[in-house]
Design an enzyme around this catalytic site. Structure first.
Site: not given
Lengths: 388, 388
Positions: B84, B334
């Site tokens: 991420c 996200h």
């Protein structure tokens, strides 16, 4: 601004290691590199790690931190992915950061585990270095793509399967004395021509094998090397990277690799050398035709003349311009994410005469490494020089 | 050595776009960024691109050249992958290269396509940011990992589910005015507490959604900005990156993120600022507990005090230390490989007052972006400042 040194390097045996994890392979190569360099793991400030198919072959992403831990390095770690040029992309960033003076010690490396999933799954995983929407779904595989490139080359410049067979024969012969090579087996031109066809005009011996393995190199600033009294005479004096459209169909020619041309121009200008200065080269021969395209992009041969270089003995060990003394991807093997750094290892050991190849080849001062991703949609070129 | 400027940025709407490819999403964000910057695509010297699950979600690796082509950039392109924190890792290299003077214009960005494969497959793909051998095969998912971290935090420092609910309520409220946010829906503490449990103590509203989207930013050298008369008052003045063991089990604590501590220390020292100078922060709140750990790593709150920051209103829009004015990962969404650059976009627009948020928040001069990969085995921190 001074050029980084290659303080040490390490590679695993390349081959079939289906029982070994990627982290296990990289631990071996990384620790060997640190040992070869005489640099403690605690001095490493960053790990730049190349890997291509970890998600598909090991169900493992985020391999940077995993690999740092595997070699006992407590430093930020980043994975670079540019298909088969992943490790070359990492080397490039390391060179840039070491030159800037911000970092002194960067471990570069890569690993790939491929044989554990079998040839069909590995071929499928390799294919996604091409454009999935416009190439892979139409049935394109990498042997197919390079087959098209070979056909296009033959049509434009001439050449034939026998010319390519000489590339394979040469690289197999070179690998005989590389103790880490996957295919240490002499072949003849007849063997290559009679082997099963894979993607016309490329036969089995025109293709590199599927390989598990890892490679690592410790790159340090000149200042660090001097301050620590390291025996590190080899510098990376030039770096270049080029890019191209991912899909072959979006390019004007199939028989040239302009991304490698651009990477070459940048790397030579950066190093202040030209093709005439190059003594030895490791190039990305995932297929025999790829070596031909590579030596032309590097300016070692004129366009259309690379095809006969192996047949004429120019690129053999005792030729005027030895290419792929390691055996190349063709015979040394091609653990995808490791290849770019394995080339740096080979060339460092050739230039400094430290390993088994000392005395084995003509003296070399300037070497070039050519690493390509996909059908050369990504390419990196690095110039290495030994300080005499 | 001068600090690079953020010349422009672009983001897609974050949300469910199962019918749009990653290249389609990135084309939108990348072209918007170039347009916002007033920089022609021909001036871009490199693309640093973040992506995490392309192999699994789109059967596509080697996305660097693909994305360069999508935005009409004819330059070398490299994919960065740190789970991420992939885009944050790309930003860091861009900052380093622009500072060194070797490059003048680098396009940084990222894209992720996730909803097309469904929640179960996306959850499985996200899991490989953790250690497959020692965590994923034992049943670990990311909600599970952050659930352990929250339980550990509660045990060490106190706090409860209601404290975390306030983080979710705050970020949902912030997202109401973000036209690109995925979840523009007000929620209450009761909603959060009554939502289905996902991984005790984390419920549905403690987790960010699964998101398709892309983000891009044009980073330029100060010299380029001045020579071209760009309106680019925001600089990236500090960069830091930290690493940690990939698996939670290999760490001494579950309730701290030392990689983010290290990244913070480096970034603050690099910028010559401290936590007291920070006016606004975007942090990696993939789960509510992650925001708590982030604001403590950033030094914005003492260890053990971040848990009540949202409940006490300190991190809300009109609080003393606004955090995640975009809505954060929690409500903005996200898209994994894009998040690190989306944070840079949000903060640039906050600092320069150029977009819809002008006048919406207290005046800010110093901002910080915190991007974490996995359970913060990778972390990057960047400091942005507006030149007054």
């Amino acid at each position: 601004m001074s050029d980084p040194r290659v303080a040490g390097a390490g590679v695993t045996d390349f081959g079939e290691h289906p029982e070994r994890t990627g982290r296990d392979l990289f631990a071996e190569a990384g620790l060997a590199a640190l040992d070869d360099a005489g640099v403690p793991a605690d001095d490493v400030e960053a790990l730049y790690f190349g890997n291509f198919m970890g998600e598909l072959a090991e169900h493992q992403g985020h391999q940077g931190p995993l690999m740092a831990e595997a070699v006992g390095v407590n430093a930020p770690a980043t994975r670079f992915e540019a298909a088969c040029a992943s490790a070359g992309a990492g080397v490039r960033q390391a060179v840039k950061n070491l030159r800037s003076g911000e970092d002194d010690v960067i471990l570069v490396g890569g690993a790939e585990r491929m044989t554990n999933i079998g040839t069909a799954a590995a071929t499928d995983a390799l294919a996604i270095a091409a454009d999935d929407l416009y190439e892979v779904r139409a049935g394109m595989t990498f042997p197919g793509a390079y087959g098209l490139m070979a056909r296009s080359y033959f049509a434009e410049y001439g050449g034939n399967r026998e010319d390519l067979a000489h590339v394979a024969v040469k690289n197999h012969e070179h690998a005989l004395v590389n103790e880490h090579a996957q295919l240490r087996k002499e072949i003849t031109v007849e063997d290559a021509l009679e082997a099963p066809m894979v993607a016309d005009p490329l036969g089995l011996y025109d293709a590199c094998p599927i390989t598990d393995g890892a490679a690592a190199a410790v790159l340090v600033s000149e200042e660090y090397a001097e301050d620590h009294g390291l025996d590190a005479p080899v510098s990376i004096t030039g770096t270049g990277q080029g890019g191209d459209n991912l899909a072959l169909q979006d390019r004007p020619h199939f028989d040239q690799t302009p991304a490698a041309d651009e990477a070459t121009d940048e790397a030579y200008a950066d190093a202040g050398v030209g093709p005439d200065d190059v003594d030895v080269a490791e190039v990305h021969d995932c297929f025999t035709i790829a070596e031909v395209l590579a030596v032309e992009s590097l300016g070692l041969f004129e366009r259309g003349e690379g095809i006969t270089a192996a047949r004429e003995g120019v690129t053999t060990r005792h030729g005027a311009m030895p290419v792929n003394l390691s055996g190349g991807l063709k015979a040394k093997g091609h653990p995808v994410g490791a290849t770019g750094v394995a080339q740096i290892a080979t060339l460092t050991w050739l230039l400094d005469g430290s390993h088994q190849r000392a005395g084995d080849v003509p003296e070399a001062d300037v070497a070039v490494a050519h690493n390509a991703g996909g059908t050369a949609a990504s390419a990196t070129v690095h110039v290495l020089e030994v300080k005499s």
